[in-house]
Design a protein around this motif. Structure first.
Motif, mmCIF file in Angstrom:
data_model
loop_
_atom_site.group_PDB
_atom_site.id
_atom_site.type_symbol
_atom_site.label_atom_id
_atom_site.label_comp_id
_atom_site.label_asym_id
_atom_site.label_seq_id
_atom_site.Cartn_x
_atom_site.Cartn_y
_atom_site.Cartn_z
ATOM 1 N N PRO A 1 0.827 -1.208 0.000
ATOM 2 C CA PRO A 1 0.000 0.000 0.000
ATOM 3 C C PRO A 1 0.866 1.264 0.000
ATOM 4 C CG PRO A 1 -0.072 -1.079 2.146
ATOM 5 C CD PRO A 1 0.719 -1.965 1.236
ATOM 6 N N GLY A 2 0.335 2.297 -0.611
ATOM 7 C CA GLY A 2 1.057 3.558 -0.644
ATOM 8 C C GLY A 2 1.762 3.785 -1.961
ATOM 9 N N PHE A 3 2.794 4.597 -1.893
ATOM 10 C CA PHE A 3 3.500 5.028 -3.100
ATOM 11 C C PHE A 3 4.190 3.871 -3.819
ATOM 12 C CE2 PHE A 3 7.242 6.880 -5.228
ATOM 13 C CZ PHE A 3 6.581 7.701 -6.127
ATOM 14 N N GLY A 4 4.759 2.931 -3.072
ATOM 15 C CA GLY A 4 5.457 1.798 -3.688
ATOM 16 C C GLY A 4 4.530 0.942 -4.537
ATOM 17 N N GLY A 5 3.339 0.667 -4.054
ATOM 18 C CA GLY A 5 2.370 -0.115 -4.812
ATOM 19 C C GLY A 5 1.932 0.607 -6.076
ATOM 20 N N LYS A 6 1.717 1.911 -5.956
ATOM 21 C CA LYS A 6 1.320 2.701 -7.129
ATOM 22 C C LYS A 6 2.433 2.732 -8.171
ATOM 23 C CE LYS A 6 -1.820 5.657 -4.559
ATOM 24 N NZ LYS A 6 -2.095 6.997 -4.052
ATOM 25 N N LEU A 7 3.659 2.819 -7.700
ATOM 26 C CA LEU A 7 4.797 2.831 -8.612
ATOM 27 C C LEU A 7 4.922 1.498 -9.349
ATOM 28 C CD1 LEU A 7 6.941 4.933 -9.313
ATOM 29 C CD2 LEU A 7 8.438 3.827 -7.669
ATOM 30 N N LEU A 8 4.726 0.398 -8.637
ATOM 31 C CA LEU A 8 4.773 -0.920 -9.273
ATOM 32 C C LEU A 8 3.613 -1.114 -10.241
ATOM 33 C CD1 LEU A 8 5.888 -3.080 -6.232
ATOM 34 C CD2 LEU A 8 7.193 -2.634 -8.310
ATOM 35 N N PHE A 9 2.436 -0.587 -9.883
ATOM 36 C CA PHE A 9 1.289 -0.649 -10.782
ATOM 37 C C PHE A 9 1.585 0.089 -12.083
ATOM 38 C CE2 PHE A 9 -2.743 0.694 -12.544
ATOM 39 C CZ PHE A 9 -3.548 -0.428 -12.387
ATOM 40 N N LEU A 10 2.162 1.271 -11.963
ATOM 41 C CA LEU A 10 2.518 2.047 -13.156
ATOM 42 C C LEU A 10 3.586 1.347 -13.984
ATOM 43 C CD1 LEU A 10 2.511 5.694 -11.784
ATOM 44 C CD2 LEU A 10 0.908 4.664 -13.396
ATOM 45 N N ALA A 11 4.506 0.665 -13.321
ATOM 46 C CA ALA A 11 5.538 -0.078 -14.054
ATOM 47 C C ALA A 11 4.911 -1.217 -14.867
ATOM 48 C CB ALA A 11 6.581 -0.624 -13.085
ATOM 49 N N CYS A 12 3.937 -1.903 -14.278
ATOM 50 C CA CYS A 12 3.258 -2.993 -14.993
ATOM 51 C C CYS A 12 2.531 -2.473 -16.227
ATOM 52 C CB CYS A 12 2.249 -3.688 -14.078
ATOM 53 S SG CYS A 12 2.972 -4.694 -12.797
#
Length: 78
Positions: free
Chosen positions: A40-51
């Motif tokens: 949760p948080g910024f790390g998850g969003k960053l990984l989502f954007l990478a996918c």
């Protein structure tokens, strides 16, 4: 027989390319959703954007390769 089987895995038309890109996008969003829940948080969003970003890059490359192969076929026919 092997050659006929191999032709099943060749992308020949833009419609086939778009279907494959759509399938890649579905998988990337599903994986990104898992990342959002797991991190949760910024790390998850960053990984989502990478996918999802990887799908844009792969989709562009697939479409570029189709155009390139079409251009080569036209040049070889001349």
């Amino acid at each position: 027989m092997i050659a006929k089987l191999g032709r099943l895995f060749v992308i020949k038309t833009p419609v086939e390319a778009y279907m494959i890109i759509y399938a890649l996008a579905l998988g990337a969003v599903e994986r990104g959703t898992v990342y959002l829940h797991r991190f949760p948080g910024f790390g998850g969003k960053l990984l989502f954007l990478a996918c999802t970003g990887a799908v844009f890059m792969a989709g562009g490359k697939i479409l570029d390769c189709l155009r390139h192969e079409k251009r080569l076929a036209v040049e070889a026919g001349d």
